[in-house]
Scaffold this motif. Structure first.
Motif, PDB file in Angstrom:
ATOM      1  N   MET A 270       0.869  -1.189   0.000  1.00 62.64           N
ATOM      2  CA  MET A 270       0.000   0.000   0.000  1.00 62.64           C
ATOM      3  C   MET A 270       0.902   1.233   0.000  1.00 62.64           C
ATOM      4  O   MET A 270       1.835   1.322   0.800  1.00 62.64           O
ATOM      5  CB  MET A 270      -0.833   0.045   1.284  1.00 62.64           C
ATOM      6  CG  MET A 270      -1.789  -1.107   1.430  1.00 62.64           C
ATOM      7  SD  MET A 270      -3.282  -0.722   0.499  1.00 62.64           S
ATOM      8  CE  MET A 270      -4.166  -2.260   0.705  1.00 62.64           C
ATOM      9  N   GLN A 271       0.569   2.177  -0.856  1.00 66.66           N
ATOM     10  CA  GLN A 271       1.349   3.404  -0.874  1.00 66.66           C
ATOM     11  C   GLN A 271       0.483   4.583  -1.289  1.00 66.66           C
ATOM     12  O   GLN A 271      -0.479   4.411  -2.043  1.00 66.66           O
ATOM     13  CB  GLN A 271       2.525   3.275  -1.854  1.00 66.66           C
ATOM     14  CG  GLN A 271       3.550   4.340  -1.616  1.00 66.66           C
ATOM     15  CD  GLN A 271       4.577   4.646  -2.689  1.00 66.66           C
ATOM     16  OE1 GLN A 271       5.186   5.707  -2.620  1.00 66.66           O
ATOM     17  NE2 GLN A 271       4.780   3.781  -3.655  1.00 66.66           N
ATOM     18  N   CYS A 272       0.826   5.788  -0.797  1.00 69.31           N
ATOM     19  CA  CYS A 272       0.171   7.027  -1.232  1.00 69.31           C
ATOM     20  C   CYS A 272       1.165   7.872  -2.012  1.00 69.31           C
ATOM     21  O   CYS A 272       2.352   7.823  -1.745  1.00 69.31           O
ATOM     22  CB  CYS A 272      -0.174   7.916  -0.044  1.00 69.31           C
ATOM     23  SG  CYS A 272      -1.486   7.367   0.979  1.00 69.31           S
ATOM     24  N   GLY A 273       0.657   8.692  -2.906  1.00 70.96           N
ATOM     25  CA  GLY A 273       1.505   9.675  -3.570  1.00 70.96           C
ATOM     26  C   GLY A 273       0.625  10.778  -4.109  1.00 70.96           C
ATOM     27  O   GLY A 273      -0.464  10.517  -4.609  1.00 70.96           O
ATOM     28  N   GLY A 274       1.074  12.023  -4.001  1.00 71.15           N
ATOM     29  CA  GLY A 274       0.249  13.139  -4.425  1.00 71.15           C
ATOM     30  C   GLY A 274      -1.050  13.135  -3.624  1.00 71.15           C
ATOM     31  O   GLY A 274      -2.143  13.196  -4.182  1.00 71.15           O
ATOM     32  N   SER A 304       4.069   1.548   4.559  1.00 69.91           N
ATOM     33  CA  SER A 304       5.453   2.009   4.552  1.00 69.91           C
ATOM     34  C   SER A 304       5.524   3.501   4.841  1.00 69.91           C
ATOM     35  O   SER A 304       4.676   4.037   5.527  1.00 69.91           O
ATOM     36  CB  SER A 304       6.075   1.691   3.186  1.00 69.91           C
ATOM     37  OG  SER A 304       6.104   0.296   2.968  1.00 69.91           O
ATOM     38  N   GLU A 305       6.530   4.169   4.283  1.00 67.33           N
ATOM     39  CA  GLU A 305       6.648   5.634   4.283  1.00 67.33           C
ATOM     40  C   GLU A 305       6.862   6.203   5.698  1.00 67.33           C
ATOM     41  O   GLU A 305       5.947   6.779   6.294  1.00 67.33           O
ATOM     42  CB  GLU A 305       5.434   6.261   3.595  1.00 67.33           C
ATOM     43  CG  GLU A 305       5.239   5.698   2.186  1.00 67.33           C
ATOM     44  CD  GLU A 305       3.978   6.139   1.500  1.00 67.33           C
ATOM     45  OE1 GLU A 305       4.058   6.942   0.587  1.00 67.33           O
ATOM     46  OE2 GLU A 305       2.877   5.657   1.900  1.00 67.33           O
ATOM     47  N   VAL A 306       8.103   6.059   6.187  1.00 68.40           N
ATOM     48  CA  VAL A 306       8.424   6.442   7.574  1.00 68.40           C
ATOM     49  C   VAL A 306       7.975   7.862   7.941  1.00 68.40           C
ATOM     50  O   VAL A 306       7.338   8.049   8.982  1.00 68.40           O
ATOM     51  CB  VAL A 306       9.944   6.284   7.850  1.00 68.40           C
ATOM     52  CG1 VAL A 306      10.304   6.823   9.222  1.00 68.40           C
ATOM     53  CG2 VAL A 306      10.343   4.819   7.740  1.00 68.40           C
ATOM     54  N   PRO A 400      11.501   5.288   2.706  1.00 70.72           N
ATOM     55  CA  PRO A 400      11.174   6.705   2.565  1.00 70.72           C
ATOM     56  C   PRO A 400       9.794   6.828   1.894  1.00 70.72           C
ATOM     57  O   PRO A 400       9.324   5.857   1.295  1.00 70.72           O
ATOM     58  CB  PRO A 400      12.265   7.246   1.649  1.00 70.72           C
ATOM     59  CG  PRO A 400      13.372   6.231   1.695  1.00 70.72           C
ATOM     60  CD  PRO A 400      12.697   4.910   1.935  1.00 70.72           C
ATOM     61  N   ALA A 401       9.188   8.009   1.973  1.00 70.73           N
ATOM     62  CA  ALA A 401       7.858   8.187   1.383  1.00 70.73           C
ATOM     63  C   ALA A 401       7.928   8.419  -0.125  1.00 70.73           C
ATOM     64  O   ALA A 401       6.923   8.266  -0.817  1.00 70.73           O
ATOM     65  CB  ALA A 401       7.138   9.344   2.059  1.00 70.73           C
ATOM     66  N   SER A 402       9.103   8.779  -0.636  1.00 62.79           N
ATOM     67  CA  SER A 402       9.294   9.015  -2.068  1.00 62.79           C
ATOM     68  C   SER A 402       8.704   7.839  -2.861  1.00 62.79           C
ATOM     69  O   SER A 402       9.068   6.684  -2.635  1.00 62.79           O
ATOM     70  CB  SER A 402      10.795   9.142  -2.348  1.00 62.79           C
ATOM     71  OG  SER A 402      11.042   8.869  -3.701  1.00 62.79           O
ATOM     72  N   ASP A 403       7.798   8.138  -3.805  1.00 64.52           N
ATOM     73  CA  ASP A 403       7.001   7.083  -4.438  1.00 64.52           C
ATOM     74  C   ASP A 403       7.832   5.946  -5.042  1.00 64.52           C
ATOM     75  O   ASP A 403       7.603   4.775  -4.769  1.00 64.52           O
ATOM     76  CB  ASP A 403       6.101   7.675  -5.540  1.00 64.52           C
ATOM     77  CG  ASP A 403       5.074   8.648  -4.967  1.00 64.52           C
ATOM     78  OD1 ASP A 403       4.950   8.715  -3.734  1.00 64.52           O
ATOM     79  OD2 ASP A 403       4.412   9.348  -5.762  1.00 64.52           O
ATOM     80  N   PHE A 404       8.818   6.330  -5.870  1.00 64.71           N
ATOM     81  CA  PHE A 404       9.574   5.287  -6.598  1.00 64.71           C
ATOM     82  C   PHE A 404      10.531   4.552  -5.675  1.00 64.71           C
ATOM     83  O   PHE A 404      10.818   3.379  -5.878  1.00 64.71           O
ATOM     84  CB  PHE A 404      10.321   5.890  -7.799  1.00 64.71           C
ATOM     85  CG  PHE A 404      10.254   7.388  -7.815  1.00 64.71           C
ATOM     86  CD1 PHE A 404       9.168   8.034  -8.394  1.00 64.71           C
ATOM     87  CD2 PHE A 404      11.222   8.135  -7.161  1.00 64.71           C
ATOM     88  CE1 PHE A 404       9.064   9.405  -8.349  1.00 64.71           C
ATOM     89  CE2 PHE A 404      11.124   9.511  -7.120  1.00 64.71           C
ATOM     90  CZ  PHE A 404      10.041  10.151  -7.712  1.00 64.71           C
TER      91      PHE A 404
HETATM   92 CA    CA Z   1       4.723   7.898  -1.415  1.00 68.70          CA
END
Ligand code: CA
Length: 507
Positions: A270-274, A304-306, A400-404
């Motif tokens: 699971m991830q978020c971006g924008g 994820s995404e500390v 990291p939260a950075s998408d890629f």
């Molecule tokens: Ca992200």
């Protein structure tokens, strides 16, 4: 119709849901009239706030009023201050009795079973590289394979070269070097590559290609090509050599067949971006509900995404399955705090101009909405960056939260399906695993009709419930994993580069 969303009765702000925003003078109630125009996703003060008073959303403090804010006024990053992050040492943990999870049985998908027990959702020839020097050649090879070989092996979906910036000019013995190294190693073992490990190296690099093989695998069986091999007389020979090796792997991959597998074999990242202010109201709760269904079916879910969990860590530690996991979560946050400090940044560096434009004023507000996508299951393990998942159930995979970068580390952890929630919109896609793109608002999914796979927007207006949409998303996940539904980025062939997390020094 005026729609203002309050997430908890404790909240002293409401979120504007109307796509066009709300004009100055709009009457919200007998007590509240808007004193200015407020855009979609942004916050309205529901009470008069004195200077220093807590601004409350999701029932938690997301900031403090910087000055007096009258009810009916716009609350945003310009008139609120960021609170301190939760103090890690002050977060205690009490072992709870083991939570009985109501099992969900009978749900299946058609996947590719591998000899190591993992299950793929796509059939991909993966070419791992040990150093950036070879990237030109592997790109050339991929195009040639797509053109000349893939038509001969119709069961193989795609060929992917993992070109990265690591391998040489690096301090390979620095403690942090283990993160990029194990990431490259574990990506080669992703279930979608079917165990067919093929490595292209240069020959003189610091990261030895043999080091990228799983334990117990020999180089001959897996096939490593060194471009500096003296048998190669020039470029033409190298290409012919790699094509021959690729063909051997393609023959084996082509024999893979989809078989019925229980939903417990899904490993969903699971991830978020924008993100925007709706992400925490629609897309993330719907994804969180679907995450709980996957866990109930015996499957695996990553969140994820500390920097997007740091401000909600006091809500997550109590969900740890045991004391060891609770401590590991806190230790990982402490490691990341130190990492940010070393670069003279703090967690507030996370929120982007787009997040703020979408109504997310502080990282605390973003984090409280972000962790909702983890659902409500116990957290069974903490997987450090680049490590492979060890347990089924809900895992915190530190990235990291950075998408890629997050997507790359989730692939290394063993993800076979990706759910990506966005409010502002991004064409993000990966060619190794299908990426289901969930939009947090209908305005975006209508505008980006050919880029979004699932619209969670109807939840904002009560047209559908989180539960209904959570089930819909769960069924979509099974269809996509089976290859019977194609995601937008696969239809369009839109793919991002994989990007390593390298906290270590270059030389
Ligand atoms: Ca992200």
């Amino acid at each position: 119709m005026t729609t203002l969303i309050q997430t908890s009765p404790l909240d002293n702000v409401g979120i504007v849901a109307n796509p066009q925003g709300l004009e100055k003078g709009t009457i919200i109630s007998d007590q509240i009239t808007l004193s200015e125009y407020i855009p979609m996703g942004h916050k309205v003060a529901l009470t008069d706030l004195t200077e220093g008073e807590a601004v409350i959303r999701y029932g938690h403090t997301i900031g403090y009023a910087d000055k007096r804010i009258q009810k009916g006024a716009w609350v945003n990053e310009r008139n609120i201050r960021l609170p301190e992050p939760p103090t890690l040492d002050a977060i205690s943990y009490t072992q709870k009795p083991i939570q009985v999870i109501e099992k969900l049985e009978g749900y299946t998908f058609k996947g590719y079973r591998n000899s190591d027990g993992s299950v793929g959702t796509k059939n991909v020839l993966g070419i791992t590289t040990s150093v950036q020097c070879v990237a030109g050649i592997t790109d050339f090879i991929c195009q040639k394979i797509r053109r000349e070989l893939l038509p001969l092996y119709p069961n193989v979906d795609e060929v992917v070269a993992f070109n990265h910036s690591y391998g040489c000019g690096i301090a390979i013995d620095a403690p942090a070097a283990i993160i990029p190294i194990r990431t490259i190693q574990h990506i080669a073992q992703n279930p979608n590559f079917g165990g067919e490990i093929m490595i292209v190296g240069l020959g003189c690099e610091k990261l030895r290609p043999e080091r990228l093989l799983p334990n117990g695998r020999d180089a001959a069986e897996s096939s490593i090509t060194y471009l500096q091999d003296e048998a190669f007389e020039g470029f033409g020979d190298m290409v012919a050599g790699i094509m021959q090796t690729a063909e051997r792997h393609l023959q084996k991959l082509n024999q893979r067949q989809r078989t019925t597998c229980p939903a417990s074999e899904l490993v969903v990242g699971m991830q978020c971006g924008g993100s925007d202010a709706f992400s925490g109201l629609t897309g993330n709760p719907v994804s969180g509900f679907a995450a709980d269904l996957i866990v109930r079916a015996g499957g695996t879910v990553f969140f994820s995404e500390v920097t997007e969990v740091r401000d909600a860590i006091h809500l997550l530690v109590p969900r740890a399955a045991d004391e060891t996991v609770a401590q590991a979560l806190k230790d990982e946050m402490a490691w990341y705090d130190a990492y940010l400090q070393q670069g003279r940044a703090d967690r507030s560096a996370n929120t982007t101009p787009g997040n703020k434009g979408g109504g997310l004023s502080t990282i605390v507000e973003k984090a409280l909405g972000s962790v909702v996508k983890s659902g409500t299951s116990p957290i069974v393990d903490m997987v450090a960056p680049g490590e492979k998942v060890r347990k089924r159930g809900l895992n915190f995979v530190a990235t990291p939260a950075s998408d890629f970068v997050c997507g790359t580390l989730q692939l290394a952890a063993g993800m076979n399906l990706h759910v990506f929630i966005t409010g502002r919109g991004t064409p993000y896609g990966l060619n190794m695993v299908p990426v289901i793109k969930v939009s947090s608002n209908t305005k975006l999914s209508q505008r980006w009709h050919d880029l979004i796979d699932f619209d969670a927007g109807p939840v904002a207006f009560g047209h559908k419930t989180i539960e209904e949409m959570g089930w819909e998303l769960f069924h979509l996940m099974l269809d996509v994993a089976s290859g019977t539904r194609q995601v937008a980025t696969d239809k369009l062939g839109l793919y991002n580069d994989l990007v390593l997390f390298n906290p270590g020094p270059l030389t």
